[in-house]
Write a protein that holds these residues in place. Structure first.
Motif, PDB file in Angstrom:
ATOM      1  N   ARG A  80       0.827  -1.215   0.000  1.00 59.43           N
ATOM      2  CA  ARG A  80       0.000   0.000   0.000  1.00 59.43           C
ATOM      3  C   ARG A  80       0.861   1.264   0.000  1.00 59.43           C
ATOM      4  O   ARG A  80       0.575   2.222  -0.718  1.00 59.43           O
ATOM      5  CB  ARG A  80      -0.950  -0.009   1.197  1.00 59.43           C
ATOM      6  N   TRP A 132      -2.155 -16.967  -4.057  1.00 56.85           N
ATOM      7  CA  TRP A 132      -2.387 -15.523  -4.032  1.00 56.85           C
ATOM      8  C   TRP A 132      -1.130 -14.759  -3.613  1.00 56.85           C
ATOM      9  O   TRP A 132      -0.817 -13.712  -4.183  1.00 56.85           O
ATOM     10  CB  TRP A 132      -3.568 -15.168  -3.141  1.00 56.85           C
ATOM     11  N   SER A 143      -4.818  -9.471   0.374  1.00 59.57           N
ATOM     12  CA  SER A 143      -6.026  -9.446   1.212  1.00 59.57           C
ATOM     13  C   SER A 143      -6.711 -10.811   1.187  1.00 59.57           C
ATOM     14  O   SER A 143      -7.179 -11.305   2.225  1.00 59.57           O
ATOM     15  CB  SER A 143      -6.987  -8.360   0.731  1.00 59.57           C
ATOM     16  N   LYS A 144      -6.757 -11.432   0.021  1.00 56.78           N
ATOM     17  CA  LYS A 144      -7.327 -12.786  -0.092  1.00 56.78           C
ATOM     18  C   LYS A 144      -6.462 -13.790   0.665  1.00 56.78           C
ATOM     19  O   LYS A 144      -6.982 -14.710   1.304  1.00 56.78           O
ATOM     20  CB  LYS A 144      -7.434 -13.202  -1.557  1.00 56.78           C
ATOM     21  N   GLY A 159      -2.190  -2.510  -7.061  1.00 57.24           N
ATOM     22  CA  GLY A 159      -3.609  -2.688  -6.724  1.00 57.24           C
ATOM     23  C   GLY A 159      -3.986  -4.160  -6.743  1.00 57.24           C
ATOM     24  O   GLY A 159      -4.701  -4.646  -5.854  1.00 57.24           O
ATOM     25  N   ASP A 160      -3.480  -4.883  -7.753  1.00 55.30           N
ATOM     26  CA  ASP A 160      -3.725  -6.325  -7.821  1.00 55.30           C
ATOM     27  C   ASP A 160      -3.079  -7.045  -6.634  1.00 55.30           C
ATOM     28  O   ASP A 160      -3.669  -7.962  -6.052  1.00 55.30           O
ATOM     29  CB  ASP A 160      -3.183  -6.903  -9.130  1.00 55.30           C
ATOM     30  N   SER A 161      -1.877  -6.604  -6.266  1.00 57.98           N
ATOM     31  CA  SER A 161      -1.185  -7.221  -5.126  1.00 57.98           C
ATOM     32  C   SER A 161      -1.947  -7.009  -3.824  1.00 57.98           C
ATOM     33  O   SER A 161      -2.029  -7.919  -2.995  1.00 57.98           O
ATOM     34  CB  SER A 161       0.240  -6.672  -4.990  1.00 57.98           C
ATOM     35  N   VAL A 162      -2.506  -5.817  -3.640  1.00 60.68           N
ATOM     36  CA  VAL A 162      -3.309  -5.545  -2.440  1.00 60.68           C
ATOM     37  C   VAL A 162      -4.480  -6.517  -2.389  1.00 60.68           C
ATOM     38  O   VAL A 162      -4.766  -7.114  -1.343  1.00 60.68           O
ATOM     39  CB  VAL A 162      -3.801  -4.081  -2.411  1.00 60.68           C
ATOM     40  N   GLU A 163      -5.140  -6.703  -3.512  1.00 63.79           N
ATOM     41  CA  GLU A 163      -6.284  -7.626  -3.570  1.00 63.79           C
ATOM     42  C   GLU A 163      -5.844  -9.065  -3.265  1.00 63.79           C
ATOM     43  O   GLU A 163      -6.487  -9.768  -2.485  1.00 63.79           O
ATOM     44  CB  GLU A 163      -6.918  -7.547  -4.957  1.00 63.79           C
ATOM     45  N   GLU A 164      -4.742  -9.485  -3.854  1.00 67.18           N
ATOM     46  CA  GLU A 164      -4.269 -10.863  -3.658  1.00 67.18           C
ATOM     47  C   GLU A 164      -3.786 -11.103  -2.233  1.00 67.18           C
ATOM     48  O   GLU A 164      -4.054 -12.155  -1.642  1.00 67.18           O
ATOM     49  CB  GLU A 164      -3.182 -11.184  -4.684  1.00 67.18           C
TER      50      GLU A 164
END
Length: 182
Positions: A71, A130, A105-106, A98-103
């Motif tokens: 972030r 992830w 988080s998963k 942004g994709d890394s934040v989503e991954e």
């Protein structure tokens, strides 16, 4: 006499806290010793404020730390002012972060909901996949700057290398958790 008695009572009251801190430090040290970047692993997890008393807690803490680094890197990338050839890789990096934040988080959600039983292996596989995808995004961001020279490239390289190392250690601790539970 009462001062000595008070000192003894204080030591007795604090000893469980001191031993819990020592156990946490031992867990961190033992877990980080074979990580890809053991010094970074030890430094980031030793200073982590959350309670990590099990390998699962430690893996979750490592993912939280990685998420925080991603972030901050994304915010850093958004503030960079690149010229000409730097714009496309900067834009790509922001998207990849942004994709890394989503991954990540998963990954964290999977670790938080991890349960023994028939779905354990599947849940661990998801968490590993992830986290690995997040690491790939970070490497891809760096690769986008191969044809770029200058200060923006060196700033991005320095920041993203640190992020990738922290994420690599998180992936290592997830794999360690998986290996220890099989």
């Amino acid at each position: 006499m009462t001062t000595a008695l008070h000192s003894c009572l204080l030591i007795l009251l604090l000893s469980p806290l001191l031993s819990a801190t020592a156990l946490k430090h031992d867990l961190v040290r033992q877990s980080c010793v074979h990580a890809s970047y053991p010094d970074i692993c030890l430094r980031t997890l030793s200073s982590y404020g959350g309670a990590a008393s099990t390998p699962r807690d430690l893996a979750q803490a490592a993912v939280r730390i990685s998420l925080s680094h991603v972030r901050r890197a994304s915010e850093f990338l958004l503030q960079l002012k690149g010229s000409g050839r730097e714009q496309a890789p900067l834009s790509d990096c922001v998207e990849q972060m942004g994709d890394s934040v989503e991954e990540l988080s998963k990954t964290l959600a999977a670790l938080q909901h991890l349960r023994r039983g028939p779905d354990f292996r599947w849940q661990m596989s998801n968490a590993e996949t992830w986290a690995s995808a997040a690491l790939t995004n970070e490497d891809t961001c760096l690769n986008g700057f191969k044809e770029v020279t200058g200060k923006v490239r060196s700033d991005v390289r320095r920041r993203m290398t640190n992020v990738a190392r922290v994420t690599s250690n998180a992936l290592y601790l997830i794999n360690l958790l998986d290996n220890n539970n099989n």
